[in-house]
Write a protein that holds these residues in place. Sequence first.
Motif, short mmCIF file in Angstrom:
data_model
loop_
_atom_site.label_atom_id
_atom_site.label_comp_id
_atom_site.label_asym_id
_atom_site.label_seq_id
_atom_site.Cartn_x
_atom_site.Cartn_y
_atom_site.Cartn_z
N ILE A 138 35.92 90.33 30.67
CA ILE A 138 36.55 89.95 31.95
C ILE A 138 37.56 88.84 31.73
CG2 ILE A 138 36.13 88.75 34.14
CD1 ILE A 138 33.55 90.33 34.39
N ILE A 139 37.14 87.80 31.02
CA ILE A 139 38.03 86.66 30.78
C ILE A 139 39.23 87.09 29.96
CG2 ILE A 139 38.21 84.41 29.65
CD1 ILE A 139 35.19 84.05 30.31
N ALA A 140 38.99 87.88 28.91
CA ALA A 140 40.09 88.30 28.04
C ALA A 140 41.10 89.16 28.78
CB ALA A 140 39.53 89.05 26.83
N VAL A 141 40.62 90.11 29.59
CA VAL A 141 41.53 90.99 30.33
C VAL A 141 42.32 90.20 31.35
CG1 VAL A 141 41.63 92.90 31.98
CG2 VAL A 141 40.21 93.09 29.94
N SER A 201 44.08 94.53 24.41
CA SER A 201 45.31 93.75 24.48
C SER A 201 46.48 94.53 23.93
CB SER A 201 45.14 92.43 23.70
OG SER A 201 44.14 91.62 24.28
N MET A 202 46.26 95.23 22.83
CA MET A 202 47.33 96.06 22.27
C MET A 202 47.66 97.22 23.20
SD MET A 202 48.77 94.86 19.72
CE MET A 202 48.55 93.56 18.50
N ASP A 203 46.67 97.68 23.94
CA ASP A 203 46.90 98.73 24.93
C ASP A 203 47.97 98.27 25.92
OD1 ASP A 203 46.28 101.23 26.10
OD2 ASP A 203 45.04 100.24 27.60
N TYR A 204 47.80 97.08 26.48
CA TYR A 204 48.77 96.55 27.43
C TYR A 204 50.10 96.23 26.74
CZ TYR A 204 44.64 96.00 30.37
OH TYR A 204 43.49 96.23 31.09
N GLU A 205 50.02 95.74 25.50
CA GLU A 205 51.24 95.43 24.76
C GLU A 205 52.10 96.67 24.57
OE1 GLU A 205 53.89 93.02 22.32
OE2 GLU A 205 52.34 92.53 23.79
N VAL A 246 45.49 86.68 19.42
CA VAL A 246 44.61 85.64 18.89
C VAL A 246 44.39 84.56 19.95
CG1 VAL A 246 44.39 83.81 17.16
CG2 VAL A 246 45.16 86.10 16.48
N LEU A 247 45.46 84.19 20.66
CA LEU A 247 45.32 83.18 21.71
C LEU A 247 44.43 83.67 22.84
CD1 LEU A 247 49.02 81.90 21.89
CD2 LEU A 247 47.03 80.65 21.02
N SER A 248 44.58 84.94 23.23
CA SER A 248 43.71 85.51 24.28
C SER A 248 42.26 85.52 23.83
CB SER A 248 44.15 86.93 24.62
OG SER A 248 45.42 86.96 25.21
N LEU A 249 42.03 85.91 22.58
CA LEU A 249 40.67 85.92 22.04
C LEU A 249 40.09 84.51 22.01
CD1 LEU A 249 41.02 88.46 19.11
CD2 LEU A 249 39.31 88.58 20.93
#
Length: 727
Positions: free
Chosen positions: A663-666, A597-601, A550-553
């Motif tokens: 881009i920003i999110a990744v 994000s969950m992919d990296y998590e 949520v913070l990344s989003l």
Amino acid sequence: MFERLGRTMVRRRWWVIAVAVAFIAFGGIWGTQVFGSLITEGFDDPASESSRAVERAQATLGREGNDVVVLYRNPEMTVDDPAFQRAVNETLDALPGEVVTRTVTYWSTNSPALVGEDRRSTYAVLTLAGDDETQRGEALEEIEEDLAAPGLQTQVGGITAVSRDIRERVAADIALAETISIPVLLVLLVLVFGSVAAASLPLAIGGLAILGAFAALRAMSYVMDVSVFSINVVTILGLGLAIDYGLFMVGRFREEIAHGRSTEDAVARTMATAGRTVAFSGVTVAVSLAGLLIFPMTFLRSMGFGGLSAVVVAMVAALTVLPALLGVLGPRVEALSVRRLLRRPAAAPVVGRVEHGFWYRLAHSIMRRPVIYAAGVFAVLLLAGAPFLRVEFGGIDPRVLPAGTESRVVSETVDREFVQNSQLPIEATVTSSDRAGLEGYVAAVRDVDGVTEADVTGQTGDVARLTVHYLGDPISAETRDLVSRIRAVPAPPGGEVLVGGLTARLADQLDAVGDRLPWMALIIVGATFILLFLAFGSVVLPIKAIVMNVLSLGASFGALVLIFQDGHLSGLLNFTSTGTLEATQPILVLAVVFGLSMDYEVFLMSRIREEYDRTGDNTMAVAVGLQRSGRIITSAALLILVVIGLFSISGITFIKLIGVALIIAVLVDATIVRALLVPATMRLLGDTNWWAPAPLRRFYDRHGFHEGGDPPPTPDPHPAPARTPAG
């Protein structure tokens, strides 16, 4: 299960590769023809009042679409000159009647709205034959060259022309992105792996994923409308996730080979660990994208189906074709090494001590000051997301096309030099058998604040079309408020009113998004929580992961407001700000970013959990897990940024918006979240990271999906006091 699958793929490797080659041929020949089957419409709710208004009007009054707007101009003549009139009328009269079903000009209506302020320009409105956008696009292609009037400057615009230009621009952007990204990705993969053979494997899986998703989209187009914009998501996710999965599995395979395992044993171990992680990652990303399917708009549903296709094909290819290729290569995965040319150590797997690795040292540095790091990162992310609190949602208009595109020029010229919004009125379909009641309703609408003109422009039996004009931007909040005021006007006694038009469609779209967004969030959050619990046996880790996402989003959405709503960087990024964000784009970004994000998590937590199961030491597990996966995650992020970055230069504004947001999110997720916030919060939580209530812990021990087999039962970080034996 995954270990057995790996051994099967190795033993049947040539059959698997043969099927993959046949699939590539099928996707390349049949799947890539998908572009001709896609639509650029699909942003409306089919069950909304505005959609029902269109259906009612077309069924009773006939279709009067402003499909083509032809702008005619002559700096030497006015529209009152007979030569001007003759040139236009003779040109339009020569058009085939089976293609052009209706023509409206200044001379056929005497409407001053069709004449420019200097009276040296006019436009004609054509309605084309065809039941859908594809057929009307074909009709435009048939007559476009015949629209030029002798002695007059001629420009072609209108809904059909705008749709055609968007479709062509999307196809061109895809071709350009793939032409540039594939070679760049190959070079970067070689630098990451230090070997051409190893680098080619993730790229092969990416090609399979894209072609497979193209084939799936084409198959879907036979039974449902599919948006052309789903192609962009297919390319980003198919290529990006395939590279992620390829990096993770090939990297793990090289570790196992470096440990001295045989090829089959190395593949089996890779599948039991990294393969299991890939499967969980794929399912988690798929669940995020499945949240798009609850929305009624074709655009979002197409994105959901297209993204699901890309994720499933990428995951299946990584779990079948990739093990087969590794089985063929074996130790030759290091073939065509470029290490000596680069004069640096290989991107070799870690097989011994890790205490001297960069990521290990970084993790320990952060965990020595966890409060400072956690508080600082939280503050930065909250500050970055603050602009989203003042977001203004809008819709799509011709300004999504690059400046100078002919159809956009026509739209801007008509708005600037003619009666504003003459082609984008609010339209009410009124059903009433009471003539006096209809007249009273029209008078009441004229009295609504913001209405400049309201007239009945068509009537058949009990059904009438009321055209309402206004001043202002049709996608603005003020005009949407005007629609609400018109809808509040009581219908004629015993009658019914359905209000439509561009602004009404946008208002209904925002309502549909707002109604279903909480359900989408519930689906994504609930399913993600369950999947992460089954993967790691903790109820704390899923909650932490969701909060971080949520913070990344929030940071990504805040940047979208600053860039695309406020117009900052519009010159650098080459787009025109409308002062709003198209409402469906943040929904799409939410689904894709949450999935990535969950992919990296999952990648990071899998290595941490594996080490924690081995040692029971939370601090050591975090440091070793980050050391073993940090380089892979940052490499994966760098590579997917190449794919996404090329879409950020798209000529279509909202495709550019998606690219910039991703881009920003990744960047945020793969750097400050995974590298800084995760170690800090895991240090603060300690063994509580792995806590679950006793019943859930027992359930996980029996039924959870464990990394590389069944580990010992998860230690309870808060054990009950031991009982003293009775004396």
